[in-house]
Write a protein that holds these residues in place. Structure first.
Motif: not given
Length: 215
Positions: A140-156
């Motif tokens: 899901l994190n990779l898909a976010s990078k590919n589709l939106l150009g950014r990963p999931l939030p890093e902050g817990r």
């Protein structure tokens, strides 16, 4: 005869008390969604709805709120006036949060990615008998990078709040706080995701990804 009296008589004919009807309506209006497999309580309320669907929908129609019943997956979702319901022609927005739900920018972004991943799994035949899709959190994190150009939030804290919202909307299972830092964590996408993002919006998103230059 007052509206309340007529409603109480109709409820009595179906063996449902006014208090039980009130509980069902408050739950629907408060959450905007109800899934039978979510909990024992939601199973009870869903089965109660099946006894009085016309009464529930008539009551909601007075408020100009529409109910979408996904019988395949035993789920109910409310839509405010003007919102688009899957499979029905209606104008305006292609992304709907359901009644009273106002999604933030990060929430909208994640819903779009979830919808794209669900559609991908559907094409690949990776959907189980309940219409659900299992997905690694890392994918899901990779898909976010590919589709939106950014990963999931890093902050817990930020990530916890984001996934908690997705669970409240009955879009995912899993991704609980304890597993957010686990690179091997998995989550389950519910079929209800197709009710929040239309095919047109999804096609636009995929088209934007295809138009991006290769690096």
């Amino acid at each position: 005869m007052t509206l309340r009296h007529a409603l109480n008589e109709a409820l009595d004919a179906h063996g449902v008390t006014p208090a039980q009807f009130s509980e069902l309506m408050i739950r629907l209006l408060d959450h905007g969604v109800l899934c039978r497999d979510e909990s024992k309580k939601e199973a009870e309320l869903y089965d109660r709805y099946l006894r009085i669907p016309e009464l529930v929908e008539d009551y909601l129609s007075v408020l100009q709120v529409r109910l979408h019943h996904e019988r395949r997956f035993s789920s109910l979702r409310l839509y405010p006036p003007g919102a688009e319901i899957p499979g029905q022609t209606d104008p305006d927005e292609g992304l709907n949060g359901g009644l009273r739900h106002r999604l933030g920018q990060q929430e909208v972004a994640l819903v779009l990615v979830l919808r794209a991943e669900y559609d991908k799994a559907l094409r690949e035949g990776q959907v189980d008998e309940h219409g659900q899709v299992t997905l690694p959190l890392e994918a899901l994190n990779l898909a976010s990078k590919n589709l939106l150009g950014r990963p999931l939030p890093e902050g817990r804290t930020e990530r916890e709040a984001l996934f908690r919202r997705m669970r409240q909307l009955r879009l995912i299972r899993g991704a609980g706080e304890a597993g957010l830092d686990d690179g091997e964590a998995w989550l389950t996408l519910r079929p209800d995701i197709t009710g929040l993002v239309t095919d047109a919006v999804l096609a636009t998103l995929i088209g934007q990804e295809d138009d991006q230059p290769c690096t």
